[in-house]
Scaffold this motif. Structure first.
Motif, mmCIF file in Angstrom:
data_model
loop_
_atom_site.group_PDB
_atom_site.id
_atom_site.type_symbol
_atom_site.label_atom_id
_atom_site.label_comp_id
_atom_site.label_asym_id
_atom_site.label_seq_id
_atom_site.Cartn_x
_atom_site.Cartn_y
_atom_site.Cartn_z
ATOM 1 N N VAL A 59 0.867 -1.168 0.000
ATOM 2 C CA VAL A 59 0.000 0.000 0.000
ATOM 3 C C VAL A 59 0.906 1.220 0.000
ATOM 4 N N ASP A 60 0.669 2.126 -0.951
ATOM 5 C CA ASP A 60 1.505 3.300 -1.135
ATOM 6 C C ASP A 60 0.617 4.540 -1.158
ATOM 7 N N ASN A 61 0.996 5.541 -0.381
ATOM 8 C CA ASN A 61 0.247 6.796 -0.345
ATOM 9 C C ASN A 61 1.170 7.934 0.076
ATOM 10 N N ALA A 62 0.685 9.156 -0.092
ATOM 11 C CA ALA A 62 1.451 10.323 0.329
ATOM 12 C C ALA A 62 1.482 10.400 1.851
ATOM 13 N N LEU A 63 2.558 10.968 2.374
ATOM 14 C CA LEU A 63 2.613 11.238 3.805
ATOM 15 C C LEU A 63 1.672 12.402 4.102
ATOM 16 N N VAL A 102 7.910 2.155 5.232
ATOM 17 C CA VAL A 102 8.936 3.114 4.876
ATOM 18 C C VAL A 102 8.254 4.450 4.648
ATOM 19 N N ALA A 103 8.732 5.462 5.341
ATOM 20 C CA ALA A 103 8.237 6.821 5.155
ATOM 21 C C ALA A 103 9.417 7.663 4.685
ATOM 22 N N ALA A 104 9.418 7.998 3.393
ATOM 23 C CA ALA A 104 10.524 8.763 2.819
ATOM 24 C C ALA A 104 10.071 9.475 1.552
ATOM 25 N N ASN A 105 10.725 10.592 1.270
ATOM 26 C CA ASN A 105 10.470 11.337 0.036
ATOM 27 C C ASN A 105 8.998 11.676 -0.158
ATOM 28 N N GLY A 106 8.317 11.985 0.935
ATOM 29 C CA GLY A 106 6.923 12.383 0.845
ATOM 30 C C GLY A 106 5.939 11.252 0.630
#
Length: 116
Positions: A59-63, A102-106
């Motif tokens: 699952v991928d989303n913006a921070l 992983v929380a990186a690059n927004g």
């Protein structure tokens, strides 16, 4: 106003208990939608597949911008919130798999890998 892209192989889920499936997807999507609502990037991508003897959920989303370094809840009532990631980690452990965030690059990416 959220753009959701889902590529899910339902056959890949057959080995799991329905409550575990519900918990994994429910918590992951709830967190992703909440972050997307707070962000200018309203995209959420979900991918679920079986490949090379592994079940994988991504699952991928913006921070959202208000995340804490330890990814603990930002909600005021900490006694009723903040258990989703812990629950997903426990499910991965129960199935002998891994749980990574992983929380990186927004961006925020959640990956659950379970052996089939």
């Amino acid at each position: 106003g959220i753009s959701l892209t889902c590529v899910v192989d339902g056959e890949a889920l057959k080995f799991m208990d329905t409550m575990d499936i519900s918990s994994l997807f429910g918590n992951a999507l709830d967190n992703a939608m909440e972050a997307a609502e707070k962000s200018t990037d309203k995209t959420v991508r979900v991918r679920c597949r079986a490949e090379k003897g592994l079940f994988m959920l991504q699952v991928d989303n913006a921070l959202a911008g208000d995340e804490k370094p330890d990814l603990s809840t930002t909600k005021k009532d900490k006694t009723a919130h903040g258990f989703g990631l812990l629950g997903m980690r426990e499910i991965a452990k129960r199935y002998g798999g891994s749980f990574e965030v992983v929380a990186a690059n927004g961006r925020f990416e959640l990956v659950v890998c379970l052996p089939l």
